[in-house]
Design a protein around this motif. Structure first.
Motif, PDB file in Angstrom:
ATOM      1  N   GLY A  16       0.818  -1.207   0.000  1.00 34.40           N
ATOM      2  CA  GLY A  16       0.000   0.000   0.000  1.00 34.40           C
ATOM      3  C   GLY A  16       0.849   1.253   0.000  1.00 34.40           C
ATOM      4  O   GLY A  16       2.067   1.186   0.181  1.00 34.40           O
ATOM      5  N   PRO A  17       0.212   2.422  -0.200  1.00 32.83           N
ATOM      6  CA  PRO A  17       0.947   3.681  -0.299  1.00 32.83           C
ATOM      7  C   PRO A  17       1.699   4.073   0.972  1.00 32.83           C
ATOM      8  O   PRO A  17       2.674   4.797   0.906  1.00 32.83           O
ATOM      9  CB  PRO A  17      -0.128   4.718  -0.631  1.00 32.83           C
ATOM     10  CG  PRO A  17      -1.426   4.062  -0.331  1.00 32.83           C
ATOM     11  CD  PRO A  17      -1.223   2.590  -0.421  1.00 32.83           C
ATOM     12  N   ASN A  18       1.254   3.575   2.131  1.00 35.72           N
ATOM     13  CA  ASN A  18       1.863   4.010   3.383  1.00 35.72           C
ATOM     14  C   ASN A  18       2.723   2.956   4.068  1.00 35.72           C
ATOM     15  O   ASN A  18       3.006   3.043   5.251  1.00 35.72           O
ATOM     16  CB  ASN A  18       0.781   4.483   4.352  1.00 35.72           C
ATOM     17  CG  ASN A  18       0.026   5.653   3.781  1.00 35.72           C
ATOM     18  OD1 ASN A  18       0.626   6.568   3.213  1.00 35.72           O
ATOM     19  ND2 ASN A  18      -1.297   5.613   3.880  1.00 35.72           N
ATOM     20  N   GLU A  19       3.134   1.939   3.320  1.00 40.18           N
ATOM     21  CA  GLU A  19       4.021   0.930   3.905  1.00 40.18           C
ATOM     22  C   GLU A  19       5.154   0.647   2.935  1.00 40.18           C
ATOM     23  O   GLU A  19       5.055   0.915   1.743  1.00 40.18           O
ATOM     24  CB  GLU A  19       3.247  -0.349   4.231  1.00 40.18           C
ATOM     25  CG  GLU A  19       2.705  -1.044   3.005  1.00 40.18           C
ATOM     26  CD  GLU A  19       1.950  -2.326   3.314  1.00 40.18           C
ATOM     27  OE1 GLU A  19       2.067  -2.837   4.427  1.00 40.18           O
ATOM     28  OE2 GLU A  19       1.253  -2.803   2.409  1.00 40.18           O
ATOM     29  N   SER A  20       6.242   0.107   3.487  1.00 37.67           N
ATOM     30  CA  SER A  20       7.378  -0.253   2.635  1.00 37.67           C
ATOM     31  C   SER A  20       7.198  -1.678   2.124  1.00 37.67           C
ATOM     32  O   SER A  20       6.396  -2.448   2.663  1.00 37.67           O
ATOM     33  CB  SER A  20       8.668  -0.151   3.439  1.00 37.67           C
ATOM     34  OG  SER A  20       8.669  -1.129   4.468  1.00 37.67           O
ATOM     35  N   ILE A  21       7.951  -2.009   1.090  1.00 40.93           N
ATOM     36  CA  ILE A  21       7.946  -3.385   0.605  1.00 40.93           C
ATOM     37  C   ILE A  21       8.381  -4.308   1.744  1.00 40.93           C
ATOM     38  O   ILE A  21       7.770  -5.355   1.983  1.00 40.93           O
ATOM     39  CB  ILE A  21       8.905  -3.552  -0.595  1.00 40.93           C
ATOM     40  CG1 ILE A  21       8.437  -2.717  -1.787  1.00 40.93           C
ATOM     41  CG2 ILE A  21       9.013  -5.027  -0.990  1.00 40.93           C
ATOM     42  CD1 ILE A  21       9.411  -2.729  -2.965  1.00 40.93           C
TER      43      ILE A  21
END
Ligand code: FES
Length: 87
Positions: A16-21
């Protein structure tokens, strides 16, 4: 959001836009080696076999970034809708 397939672990995650891979992979049970978590140390660098990374780290050289075959899982993202990484 984009999709990351962790080839070795055989796990697919949506990032998602607010988490890192790295965070998405960890949440799915994939062990990701990390240290700085800021794109500086290179600990989380991983090979990429498909897709185009959106490099956000300060570790890889410009040349390495252009090759698009490695990615810093702690901070970089994807320009393609799917990445396949070797972890
Ligand atoms: Fe240091 Fe990703 S953990 S570059």
């Amino acid at each position: 959001a984009f999709e990351v397939y962790a080839e070795t672990s055989d796990v697919t995650v949506q990032v998602g836009p607010n988490e890192s891979i790295a965070a998405a992979l960890k949440a799915a049970g994939v062990r990701v080696q990390m240290s700085c978590e800021e794109g500086v140390c290179g600990t989380c660098i991983c090979d990429v076999s498909e897709g185009t990374p959106d490099h956000r780290d300060h570790f890889l050289t410009d040349e390495e970034k252009e090759d698009n075959d490695q990615i810093a899982l702690c901070c970089s993202r994807a320009k393609s809708s799917r990445l396949v990484v070797d972890i």
